[in-house]
Design a protein around this motif. Structure first.
Motif, PDB file in Angstrom:
ATOM      1  N   LEU A  12       1.199  -0.875   0.125  1.00  0.00           N
ATOM      2  CA  LEU A  12       0.018   0.422  -0.473  1.00  0.00           C
ATOM      3  C   LEU A  12       1.127   1.134  -0.273  1.00  0.00           C
ATOM      4  O   LEU A  12       1.609   1.842   1.302  1.00  0.00           O
ATOM      5  CB  LEU A  12      -0.940   0.122   1.521  1.00  0.00           C
ATOM      6  CG  LEU A  12      -1.902  -1.115   0.822  1.00  0.00           C
ATOM      7  CD1 LEU A  12      -2.104  -1.147   2.958  1.00  0.00           C
ATOM      8  CD2 LEU A  12      -2.745  -0.762   0.456  1.00  0.00           C
ATOM      9  N   PRO A  13       0.754   2.353  -1.040  1.00  0.00           N
ATOM     10  CA  PRO A  13       1.643   3.244  -1.005  1.00  0.00           C
ATOM     11  C   PRO A  13       1.435   4.491   0.038  1.00  0.00           C
ATOM     12  O   PRO A  13       0.898   5.113  -0.311  1.00  0.00           O
ATOM     13  CB  PRO A  13       1.522   3.467  -2.426  1.00  0.00           C
ATOM     14  CG  PRO A  13       0.153   2.978  -2.948  1.00  0.00           C
ATOM     15  CD  PRO A  13      -0.243   1.988  -2.396  1.00  0.00           C
ATOM     16  N   LYS A  14       2.493   4.569   0.277  1.00  0.00           N
ATOM     17  CA  LYS A  14       2.735   5.935   1.569  1.00  0.00           C
ATOM     18  C   LYS A  14       2.615   7.113   0.153  1.00  0.00           C
ATOM     19  O   LYS A  14       2.365   7.994   0.662  1.00  0.00           O
ATOM     20  CB  LYS A  14       4.353   5.734   1.665  1.00  0.00           C
ATOM     21  CG  LYS A  14       4.319   5.159   2.991  1.00  0.00           C
ATOM     22  CD  LYS A  14       5.512   4.760   4.002  1.00  0.00           C
ATOM     23  CE  LYS A  14       5.440   3.298   4.685  1.00  0.00           C
ATOM     24  NZ  LYS A  14       7.014   3.419   4.925  1.00  0.00           N
ATOM     25  N   ALA A  15       2.649   6.873  -1.028  1.00  0.00           N
ATOM     26  CA  ALA A  15       3.174   8.294  -1.967  1.00  0.00           C
ATOM     27  C   ALA A  15       1.654   9.043  -1.709  1.00  0.00           C
ATOM     28  O   ALA A  15       1.509   9.505  -2.660  1.00  0.00           O
ATOM     29  CB  ALA A  15       3.464   8.264  -2.830  1.00  0.00           C
ATOM     30  N   ILE A  16       0.937   8.436  -1.821  1.00  0.00           N
ATOM     31  CA  ILE A  16      -0.752   9.125  -1.703  1.00  0.00           C
ATOM     32  C   ILE A  16      -1.396   9.987  -1.156  1.00  0.00           C
ATOM     33  O   ILE A  16      -1.025  10.269  -1.578  1.00  0.00           O
ATOM     34  CB  ILE A  16      -1.827   7.779  -1.186  1.00  0.00           C
ATOM     35  CG1 ILE A  16      -1.949   6.357  -2.014  1.00  0.00           C
ATOM     36  CG2 ILE A  16      -3.116   7.833  -0.818  1.00  0.00           C
ATOM     37  CD1 ILE A  16      -2.408   6.609  -3.791  1.00  0.00           C
ATOM     38  N   GLU A  17      -0.061   9.921   0.262  1.00  0.00           N
ATOM     39  CA  GLU A  17      -0.265  12.348   0.540  1.00  0.00           C
ATOM     40  C   GLU A  17       0.743  12.955  -0.464  1.00  0.00           C
ATOM     41  O   GLU A  17      -0.063  13.796  -0.133  1.00  0.00           O
ATOM     42  CB  GLU A  17       0.309  11.440   1.688  1.00  0.00           C
ATOM     43  CG  GLU A  17       2.333  11.066   1.475  1.00  0.00           C
ATOM     44  CD  GLU A  17       2.438  11.912   3.055  1.00  0.00           C
ATOM     45  OE1 GLU A  17       2.126  12.249   4.146  1.00  0.00           O
ATOM     46  OE2 GLU A  17       3.992  11.169   2.994  1.00  0.00           O
ATOM     47  N   LYS A  18       0.649  12.439  -1.040  1.00  0.00           N
ATOM     48  CA  LYS A  18       1.548  13.462  -2.623  1.00  0.00           C
ATOM     49  C   LYS A  18       0.590  13.585  -3.919  1.00  0.00           C
ATOM     50  O   LYS A  18       1.154  14.611  -3.897  1.00  0.00           O
ATOM     51  CB  LYS A  18       3.180  13.376  -2.614  1.00  0.00           C
ATOM     52  CG  LYS A  18       3.986  12.737  -1.769  1.00  0.00           C
ATOM     53  CD  LYS A  18       4.947  11.850  -2.993  1.00  0.00           C
ATOM     54  CE  LYS A  18       6.164  11.915  -2.046  1.00  0.00           C
ATOM     55  NZ  LYS A  18       7.562  11.901  -2.036  1.00  0.00           N
ATOM     56  N   LEU A  19      -0.651  13.257  -2.877  1.00  0.00           N
ATOM     57  CA  LEU A  19      -1.761  13.572  -4.563  1.00  0.00           C
ATOM     58  C   LEU A  19      -2.535  14.772  -3.121  1.00  0.00           C
ATOM     59  O   LEU A  19      -3.954  13.661  -3.121  1.00  0.00           O
ATOM     60  CB  LEU A  19      -2.310  12.431  -5.102  1.00  0.00           C
ATOM     61  CG  LEU A  19      -1.306  11.468  -5.869  1.00  0.00           C
ATOM     62  CD1 LEU A  19      -1.667  10.237  -6.237  1.00  0.00           C
ATOM     63  CD2 LEU A  19      -0.717  12.596  -7.081  1.00  0.00           C
ATOM     64  N   PRO A  20      -2.384  15.644  -3.153  1.00  0.00           N
ATOM     65  CA  PRO A  20      -3.591  16.376  -2.445  1.00  0.00           C
ATOM     66  C   PRO A  20      -5.119  16.820  -3.093  1.00  0.00           C
ATOM     67  O   PRO A  20      -5.770  16.942  -1.832  1.00  0.00           O
ATOM     68  CB  PRO A  20      -3.008  17.731  -2.300  1.00  0.00           C
ATOM     69  CG  PRO A  20      -2.432  18.194  -3.434  1.00  0.00           C
ATOM     70  CD  PRO A  20      -1.583  16.605  -4.304  1.00  0.00           C
ATOM     71  N   HIS A  21      -4.881  16.767  -3.955  1.00  0.00           N
ATOM     72  CA  HIS A  21      -7.192  16.536  -4.396  1.00  0.00           C
ATOM     73  C   HIS A  21      -7.357  14.719  -4.825  1.00  0.00           C
ATOM     74  O   HIS A  21      -8.177  14.699  -5.079  1.00  0.00           O
ATOM     75  CB  HIS A  21      -6.714  16.969  -6.292  1.00  0.00           C
ATOM     76  CG  HIS A  21      -6.161  18.571  -6.157  1.00  0.00           C
ATOM     77  ND1 HIS A  21      -6.946  19.173  -5.502  1.00  0.00           N
ATOM     78  CD2 HIS A  21      -4.920  18.910  -5.801  1.00  0.00           C
ATOM     79  CE1 HIS A  21      -6.029  20.810  -5.440  1.00  0.00           C
ATOM     80  NE2 HIS A  21      -5.148  20.282  -5.540  1.00  0.00           N
ATOM     81  N   LEU A  22      -6.314  13.766  -4.125  1.00  0.00           N
ATOM     82  CA  LEU A  22      -7.170  12.559  -4.576  1.00  0.00           C
ATOM     83  C   LEU A  22      -8.524  12.163  -3.286  1.00  0.00           C
ATOM     84  O   LEU A  22      -8.216  12.702  -1.838  1.00  0.00           O
ATOM     85  CB  LEU A  22      -6.037  11.796  -4.153  1.00  0.00           C
ATOM     86  CG  LEU A  22      -6.767   9.964  -4.595  1.00  0.00           C
ATOM     87  CD1 LEU A  22      -6.823   9.809  -4.895  1.00  0.00           C
ATOM     88  CD2 LEU A  22      -5.692   8.869  -3.593  1.00  0.00           C
ATOM     89  N   LYS A  23      -9.210  11.706  -4.121  1.00  0.00           N
ATOM     90  CA  LYS A  23     -10.617  11.676  -3.045  1.00  0.00           C
ATOM     91  C   LYS A  23     -11.372  10.337  -3.281  1.00  0.00           C
ATOM     92  O   LYS A  23     -11.879   9.672  -2.637  1.00  0.00           O
ATOM     93  CB  LYS A  23     -11.692  12.329  -3.091  1.00  0.00           C
ATOM     94  CG  LYS A  23     -11.187  14.011  -3.168  1.00  0.00           C
ATOM     95  CD  LYS A  23     -12.626  15.344  -3.512  1.00  0.00           C
ATOM     96  CE  LYS A  23     -12.312  16.467  -3.257  1.00  0.00           C
ATOM     97  NZ  LYS A  23     -13.400  17.085  -2.811  1.00  0.00           N
ATOM     98  N   GLN A  24     -10.649  10.000  -4.465  1.00  0.00           N
ATOM     99  CA  GLN A  24     -11.443   7.673  -4.627  1.00  0.00           C
ATOM    100  C   GLN A  24      -9.664   7.050  -4.985  1.00  0.00           C
ATOM    101  O   GLN A  24      -9.034   7.231  -5.648  1.00  0.00           O
ATOM    102  CB  GLN A  24     -12.626   7.954  -5.222  1.00  0.00           C
ATOM    103  CG  GLN A  24     -13.776   8.592  -5.266  1.00  0.00           C
ATOM    104  CD  GLN A  24     -14.534   8.398  -5.886  1.00  0.00           C
ATOM    105  OE1 GLN A  24     -13.898   7.759  -6.856  1.00  0.00           O
ATOM    106  NE2 GLN A  24     -15.857   9.693  -6.345  1.00  0.00           N
ATOM    107  N   LEU A  25      -9.590   6.000  -3.809  1.00  0.00           N
ATOM    108  CA  LEU A  25      -8.973   4.726  -3.935  1.00  0.00           C
ATOM    109  C   LEU A  25      -8.993   3.967  -4.523  1.00  0.00           C
ATOM    110  O   LEU A  25      -9.747   2.967  -3.092  1.00  0.00           O
ATOM    111  CB  LEU A  25      -7.765   5.747  -3.389  1.00  0.00           C
ATOM    112  CG  LEU A  25      -6.258   4.345  -3.422  1.00  0.00           C
ATOM    113  CD1 LEU A  25      -5.627   4.347  -4.707  1.00  0.00           C
ATOM    114  CD2 LEU A  25      -4.985   4.615  -2.446  1.00  0.00           C
ATOM    115  N   ASP A  26      -9.214   3.034  -5.235  1.00  0.00           N
ATOM    116  CA  ASP A  26      -9.246   1.992  -5.383  1.00  0.00           C
ATOM    117  C   ASP A  26      -8.441   0.951  -5.694  1.00  0.00           C
ATOM    118  O   ASP A  26      -7.961   0.555  -6.773  1.00  0.00           O
ATOM    119  CB  ASP A  26     -11.347   1.721  -5.988  1.00  0.00           C
ATOM    120  CG  ASP A  26     -11.451   0.285  -6.539  1.00  0.00           C
ATOM    121  OD1 ASP A  26     -11.189  -0.593  -5.773  1.00  0.00           O
ATOM    122  OD2 ASP A  26     -12.864   0.833  -6.247  1.00  0.00           O
TER     123      ASP A  26
END
Length: 142
Positions: free
Chosen positions: A100-114
Motif C-alpha cells: 500500500l503506497p505511502k506516496a498517496i499523501e503526495k496527491l493532495p486532491h485525491l478523493k477516491q482510491l480503489d
C-alpha cells in the motif's frame, strides 16, 4: 396564422441560442480537459506505481484517462489555465503485488482510491491520515 408562425420562429430562435450556448460550454470544457497534469502529481503517481508494483507508467504517457473502469486515473481539469489534478485512482484486478503506497499523501486532491482484488500487502500507511480520501477500497488483497 401569423401569430402561430411568430411563436414558432421565437421558439426556434430560443432553441438555436440554447444549442449555441451548450456548444460553447462544451468547447470550454474540452479546452480545459486538454490541460496537463501538475508535475509534482506526475512524480507522485510514478512513485505510487512503483510502490504498488504497477508496470508501464512513465512521464511520456497520458496518465489521466477514463477508458477502463478497472485501470484508470481520473483527473480534474475543470479550471482553464490551471494544471489538472488527480482526484481518483482505480486499479482493480491488476495483479499488483507491491505494498500500500505511502506516496498517496503526495496527491493532495485525491478523493477516491480503489485497489480492490490485487495481491497488495502491508498495513494502511499512517501518512494516509493526512489525505482527503473520501472513498477507499482495498479488499481482496494480502
Amino acid at each position: 396564422m401569423a401569430t402561430a408562425l411568430s411563436d414558432i420562429l421565437r421558439i426556434t430562435s430560443s432553441l438555436l441560442v440554447l444549442l449555441l450556448l451548450m456548444f460553447c460550454m462544451g468547447a470550454i470544457n474540452l479546452e480545459a480537459q486538454v490541460g496537463r497534469l501538475a508535475p509534482d502529481e506526475v512524480e507522485a503517481l510514478l512513485e505510487v506505481a512503483t510502490q504498488l508494483g504497477k508496470k508501464g507508467w512513465n512521464r511520456n504517457m497520458k496518465l489521466c484517462n477514463d477508458t477502463d473502469a478497472d485501470n484508470k486515473v481520473v483527473c480534474n481539469c475543470s479550471f482553464p489555465g490551471e494544471a489538472c489534478h488527480v482526484v481518483a485512482i482505480y486499479l482493480k484486478r491488476q495483479d499488483l503485488d507491491g505494498t500500500l503506497p505511502k506516496a498517496i499523501e503526495k496527491l493532495p486532491h485525491l478523493k477516491q482510491l480503489d485497489l480492490w482484488a490485487n495481491y497488495l500487502s502491508g498495513k494502511i500507511p499512517p501518512e494516509w491520515a493526512n489525505t482527503k480520501l473520501e472513498y477507499l477500497s482495498i479488499g481482496v488483497n494480502n
